[in-house]
Design a protein around this motif. Structure first.
Motif, short mmCIF file in Angstrom:
data_model
loop_
_atom_site.label_atom_id
_atom_site.label_comp_id
_atom_site.label_asym_id
_atom_site.label_seq_id
_atom_site.Cartn_x
_atom_site.Cartn_y
_atom_site.Cartn_z
N THR A 3 0.84 -1.20 0.00
CA THR A 3 0.00 0.00 0.00
C THR A 3 0.87 1.25 0.00
O THR A 3 0.63 2.19 -0.76
N GLU A 4 1.90 1.26 0.84
CA GLU A 4 2.80 2.41 0.89
C GLU A 4 3.52 2.60 -0.44
O GLU A 4 3.71 3.73 -0.91
N SER A 10 1.83 6.69 -6.95
CA SER A 10 0.75 7.48 -7.57
C SER A 10 -0.39 7.82 -6.61
O SER A 10 -1.54 7.91 -7.02
N GLY A 11 -0.07 8.04 -5.35
CA GLY A 11 -1.10 8.37 -4.39
C GLY A 11 -1.72 9.74 -4.62
O GLY A 11 -1.14 10.61 -5.28
N SER A 24 -2.77 -3.91 -8.75
CA SER A 24 -2.19 -4.62 -7.63
C SER A 24 -2.12 -6.11 -7.95
O SER A 24 -3.10 -6.72 -8.35
N LEU A 25 -0.94 -6.68 -7.78
CA LEU A 25 -0.73 -8.11 -8.00
C LEU A 25 -0.12 -8.72 -6.75
O LEU A 25 0.92 -8.26 -6.28
N PRO A 163 0.94 8.69 4.07
CA PRO A 163 -0.31 8.51 4.82
C PRO A 163 -0.42 7.08 5.33
O PRO A 163 0.08 6.15 4.70
N THR A 164 -1.03 6.92 6.46
CA THR A 164 -1.31 5.59 6.98
C THR A 164 -2.81 5.39 6.96
O THR A 164 -3.57 6.35 7.03
N TYR A 165 -3.23 4.17 6.84
CA TYR A 165 -4.67 3.88 6.73
C TYR A 165 -5.09 3.01 7.89
O TYR A 165 -4.44 2.02 8.21
#
Length: 199
Positions: A3-4, A10-11, A24-25, A163-165
């Motif tokens: 995720t990071e 491209s966040g 995502s793979l 950012p953290t989720y």
């Protein structure tokens, strides 16, 4: 970790290529353990996605970029794919003590990039891949980053804000609370910065 890496590439706020498409793979399980066959399966999915005669074709002939923050892999040049891979974060002793960084070209095919050198890089030289090391905030090599003539480029890899989720609640991506950000580091997070620039 993944995720990071996607956020760095491209966040919405912190990504380099904000308009890039991310796919995502999954090649590793939740304990960060993976097999070579799982990695190859993920690479094959990208090859299929890039093949106009395949049912999973993405719809255009733009070159695909694989962010391989785990460092492994080579894809044939004819597949129109570039692999951006991490140079690695040093090495540990048998007692699991950090011994520091090392020249990245220390074994044939291991985290290599660049031209053939008749010493280590005789396996997968001149392939469409970029090996990325990490720098400190002052543009010096990070003390953990592997280095050497097989590291093609460096990018920020220390105190990179991301950012953290909170997976237990719904975190709105427009929120800017400082408690929802973390500093991350490693060549794993330098790599998607370069991948984003390429995109």
């Amino acid at each position: 970790h993944g995720t990071e890496c996607a956020i760095m590439a491209s966040g919405y706020r912190y990504g380099v290529a904000k308009r890039a498409r991310i796919y995502s793979l999954k090649a590793f399980d939740s304990s960060k353990s993976g097999t070579f066959s799982a990695i190859l399966g993920a690479y094959q999915a990208v090859i299929d996605h890039n093949n106009s005669s395949h049912s999973n074709y993405k719809g255009d002939n733009r070159r695909a970029i694989i962010n391989a923050s785990f460092g492994a892999g080579t894809v044939c040049r004819s597949e129109n794919i570039v692999i951006v891979r991490s140079a690695g974060n040093g090495f540990d002793s048998a007692l699991d003590l950090f011994l520091g960084p090392m020249q990245a070209k220390f074994a044939a095919g291991a985290r290599t990039a660049g031209p053939q050198d008749l010493r280590f890089n005789n396996v997968d030289f001149d392939q469409p891949k970029i090996s990325v090391g990490a720098t400190e905030y002052n543009d010096t090599y990070a003390d953990f980053s592997n280095y050497g003539n097989s590291v093609d480029i460096v990018a920020p890899g220390v105190r990179v804000e991301c950012p953290t989720y909170d997976w237990t609640t719904t975190t709105n991506y427009l929120d800017t609370w400082s408690s929802w950000y973390q500093n991350i580091g490693g060549t794993s997070f330098s790599t998607p910065i370069v991948a984003g620039i390429l995109a």
